[in-house]
Each structure stands twice: as structure tokens, then as C-alpha cells.
Scaffold this motif. Structure first.
Motif, mmCIF file in Angstrom:
data_model
loop_
_atom_site.group_PDB
_atom_site.id
_atom_site.type_symbol
_atom_site.label_atom_id
_atom_site.label_comp_id
_atom_site.label_asym_id
_atom_site.label_seq_id
_atom_site.Cartn_x
_atom_site.Cartn_y
_atom_site.Cartn_z
ATOM 1 N N LYS A 142 0.779 -1.258 -0.019
ATOM 2 C CA LYS A 142 -0.128 0.038 0.032
ATOM 3 C C LYS A 142 0.805 1.233 0.136
ATOM 4 N N ILE A 143 1.870 1.295 0.547
ATOM 5 C CA ILE A 143 2.858 2.444 0.851
ATOM 6 C C ILE A 143 3.842 2.560 -0.385
ATOM 7 N N ALA A 144 4.448 1.320 -0.830
ATOM 8 C CA ALA A 144 5.634 1.496 -1.747
ATOM 9 C C ALA A 144 4.771 1.024 -3.219
ATOM 10 N N ILE A 145 4.079 0.167 -3.290
ATOM 11 C CA ILE A 145 3.844 -0.485 -4.697
ATOM 12 C C ILE A 145 2.686 0.384 -5.040
ATOM 13 N N ALA A 146 1.478 0.710 -4.338
ATOM 14 C CA ALA A 146 0.377 1.586 -4.811
ATOM 15 C C ALA A 146 0.760 2.620 -5.590
ATOM 16 N N PRO A 147 1.590 3.661 -5.175
ATOM 17 C CA PRO A 147 2.053 4.800 -6.028
ATOM 18 C C PRO A 147 2.581 4.345 -7.321
ATOM 19 N N LEU A 148 3.466 3.234 -7.282
ATOM 20 C CA LEU A 148 3.882 2.973 -8.554
ATOM 21 C C LEU A 148 2.896 2.371 -9.629
ATOM 22 N N MET A 149 1.852 1.630 -8.991
ATOM 23 C CA MET A 149 0.671 1.149 -9.938
ATOM 24 C C MET A 149 0.081 2.433 -10.366
ATOM 25 N N ALA A 150 -0.172 3.395 -9.437
ATOM 26 C CA ALA A 150 -1.118 4.484 -9.946
ATOM 27 C C ALA A 150 -0.236 5.153 -10.947
ATOM 28 N N LEU A 151 1.058 5.325 -10.858
ATOM 29 C CA LEU A 151 1.725 6.036 -11.839
ATOM 30 C C LEU A 151 1.758 5.139 -13.208
ATOM 31 N N ALA A 152 1.440 3.744 -13.166
ATOM 32 C CA ALA A 152 1.475 2.985 -14.447
ATOM 33 C C ALA A 152 0.264 3.228 -15.134
ATOM 34 N N VAL A 153 -0.867 3.170 -14.082
ATOM 35 C CA VAL A 153 -2.277 3.399 -14.706
ATOM 36 C C VAL A 153 -2.224 4.778 -15.391
ATOM 37 N N ALA A 154 -1.517 5.830 -14.792
ATOM 38 C CA ALA A 154 -1.937 7.182 -15.435
ATOM 39 C C ALA A 154 -0.944 7.168 -16.867
ATOM 40 N N SER A 155 0.096 6.527 -16.724
ATOM 41 C CA SER A 155 1.239 6.613 -17.925
ATOM 42 C C SER A 155 0.883 5.591 -19.130
ATOM 43 N N TRP A 158 -4.731 1.040 -17.541
ATOM 44 C CA TRP A 158 -5.104 0.144 -16.532
ATOM 45 C C TRP A 158 -4.746 -1.267 -16.932
ATOM 46 N N ARG A 159 -5.066 -1.374 -18.328
ATOM 47 C CA ARG A 159 -4.590 -2.645 -18.962
ATOM 48 C C ARG A 159 -3.161 -3.242 -18.879
ATOM 49 N N ALA A 160 -2.333 -2.217 -19.093
ATOM 50 C CA ALA A 160 -0.918 -2.339 -19.052
ATOM 51 C C ALA A 160 -0.652 -2.724 -17.539
ATOM 52 N N THR A 161 -1.345 -1.915 -16.712
ATOM 53 C CA THR A 161 -0.726 -2.424 -15.156
ATOM 54 C C THR A 161 -1.576 -3.625 -14.772
ATOM 55 N N PHE A 162 -2.622 -4.199 -15.433
ATOM 56 C CA PHE A 162 -2.889 -5.680 -14.982
ATOM 57 C C PHE A 162 -1.791 -6.625 -15.648
ATOM 58 N N VAL A 163 -1.429 -6.227 -16.831
ATOM 59 C CA VAL A 163 -0.348 -7.259 -17.482
ATOM 60 C C VAL A 163 0.886 -7.330 -16.630
ATOM 61 N N ILE A 164 1.299 -5.994 -16.057
ATOM 62 C CA ILE A 164 2.643 -6.014 -15.272
ATOM 63 C C ILE A 164 2.264 -7.027 -14.296
ATOM 64 N N LEU A 165 1.179 -6.661 -13.560
ATOM 65 C CA LEU A 165 0.866 -7.637 -12.181
ATOM 66 C C LEU A 165 1.025 -9.099 -12.422
ATOM 67 N N ALA A 166 0.409 -9.491 -13.813
ATOM 68 C CA ALA A 166 0.437 -10.788 -14.049
ATOM 69 C C ALA A 166 1.877 -11.329 -14.242
ATOM 70 N N GLY A 167 2.779 -10.450 -14.803
ATOM 71 C CA GLY A 167 3.946 -10.921 -15.059
ATOM 72 C C GLY A 167 4.851 -10.925 -13.692
ATOM 73 N N VAL A 168 4.622 -9.896 -13.070
ATOM 74 C CA VAL A 168 5.181 -10.026 -11.630
ATOM 75 C C VAL A 168 5.007 -11.594 -10.974
ATOM 76 N N GLY A 169 3.755 -11.855 -10.885
ATOM 77 C CA GLY A 169 3.365 -13.132 -10.376
ATOM 78 C C GLY A 169 4.020 -14.307 -10.802
#
Length: 241
Positions: A142-155, A158-169
Motif C-alpha cells: 500500500k505504501i510503496a507499490i500502490a503509488p507505482l501502480m497509480a503511476l503505471a495506470v496514469a502513464s 489500466w490494461r498495462a498495469t494488469f499485465v505487469i501484475l500478471a508478469g510479476v506473479g
């Protein structure tokens, strides 16, 4: 050192787990705008996730009897990753509801299982600190990763953010398979046929305790009340805030 290294790997899994939870709150408004979702539908998706999460949690013990912890956590992590992709391909409210429930079901058993893995490397009297590290995974997300995800969504959206999370898994699964080894304090239940013949082994052997006895202990009831309150707040925060 190996005990703490593997504890760190499991803390990373907790971070991934909570990042997958938190992403919905970050993309809820873009999704609502793109799909024309109402506030009631957003709330339904958030509630459905935690309903599936609750149901999935009851399968932790059963699944661990069928599979080793190594492959069980791989299965769960790949399930989280797989739940991210369908919405990217086939977008809509129905798919959103289905994939969030799928994610919730696969995330449900994770809490109990990561503790099982960590505690297999630490004796009972020294489990407080590794348990605290596991709990910190939620805060890290919530403190470190959420801001990075928000930046990814803005940049990138949301689709790219979902793909990134899948790749991290998937990346976590590779790390896990190359590093995990069962610790010396892994516990397993004693079968009736083993009670008189069991001697000291590489694993700690414990007797079975009836679930009804556990469910009515003051410790369990107090923890249940605390967790109920915690997740009531988390449901609101991760869905709306």
C-alpha cells in the motif's frame, strides 16, 4: 541466513498478493468511465472479491494435504496472474466480476500457507518477528507499490498495469521454484497408525486437534473479531479509496 532469505521470498509473495487486491481501487474510476459502471456495480465487484476470498480461505488445509507447499503456492500465484489477463482481452462488467472473484478465490488460501512456509524455518518461540515481516507485506504494497501502480495506470493505462501484475506473479514463481526448500520445523498431522511408531524425524510431528475445539477457544474468537473488523475497513478502502 537461509531461513530469513526464504522468509523474504514469502514476504514478496504477500506484497504481490496485496498489490493485486489494491489495484482495483486504483482502476475503479477508469473502469467505471470506460464500461459505464454504476457505483452499485463497483461495490458489488468489491464485495464479490472478498466473498470469494473468504470461501477460498477454507481450502488452504485441504489443498495442502493434496499438494506440497512448493507447487501449491505456484498454483495460487499463477491463478492470480491468470485472473488479470481475461479482462484485458474481453472487457466488460461480467468479465470484471468473474476475474475479481477468481482472484479472490485463489488469494484466499495464501495467508495461511505463507505462514506455514515461513514457520517451517523458525522455531515456535521465535516466530513473532517473521510473522511481523509477513504482516508488513500489506503495508509495503500500500505504501510503496500502490503509488507505482497509480503511476503505471496514469502513464500506460489500466490494461498495462494488469499485465505487469500478471508478469510479476510469474516472475515470483520462478524465484520460488529455484529457492524454496521445506524447513526443519514443518508440521504434519499424525495418523492413527503412526502414533505408536513415530519417532523423531526431519519434520515436527503434531497430533490432530478437532476443529470445533479450535473454533471455540478465546484466542480464536478474539482473533476472528479483530480480523472481521480489519477486513471490513480494508474492503471499503481497497474498493473506494
Amino acid at each position: 541466513m537461509r531461513a530469513w532469505g526464504l522468509t523474504g521470498v514469502l514476504v514478496l509473495l504477500v506484497v504481490v498478493n496485496w498489490a493485486d487486491k489494491a489495484v482495483f481501487g486504483l482502476v475503479a474510476q477508469p473502469l467505471a468511465k470506460e464500461f459505464g459502471l454504476t457505483s452499485a456495480q463497483i461495490g458489488l465487484v468489491g464485495s464479490a472479491f472478498f466473498l470469494a476470498f473468504t470461501v477460498g480461505g477454507f481450502f488452504a488445509g485441504v489443498l495442502h494435504k493434496w499438494m506440497s507447499l512448493r507447487w501449491l503456492l505456484v498454483l495460487l500465484s499463477l491463478g492470480w496472474a491468470a485472473s488479470m489477463i481475461p479482462l484485458v482481452v474481453v472487457a466488460g462488467f461480467g468479465m470484471l466480476l468473474f476475474t475479481r472473484m477468481m482472484l479472490g478465490f485463489f488469494e484466499g488460501p495464501a495467508g495461511a500457507l505463507v505462514h506455514t512456509g515461513v514457520y517451517s524455518w523458525h522455531p515456535a518461540e521465535k516466530r513473532g518477528l517473521p510473522g511481523a515481516f509477513l504482516a508488513s507485506g500489506a503495508s509495503i504494497a500500500k505504501i510503496a507499490i500502490a503509488p507505482l501502480m497509480a503511476l503505471a495506470v496514469a502513464s500506460w493505462g489500466w490494461r498495462a498495469t494488469f499485465v505487469i501484475l500478471a508478469g510479476v506473479g510469474v516472475v515470483w514463481c520462478v524465484l520460488w521454484l529455484f529457492t524454496w526448500k521445506e524447513g526443519p520445523y514443518m508440521q504434519r498431522p499424525v495418523r492413527e497408525s503412526e502414533r505408536e511408531t513415530t519417532t523423531a524425524t526431519d519434520s515436527v510431528v503434531v497430533a490432530k486437534v478437532p476443529l470445533t475445539k479450535i473454533f471455540f477457544t478465546p484466542t480464536f474468537l478474539g482473533a476472528l473479531a479483530a480480523v472481521f473488523t480489519m477486513y471490513a475497513l480494508i474492503t471499503v478502502v481497497l474498493t473506494w479509496l
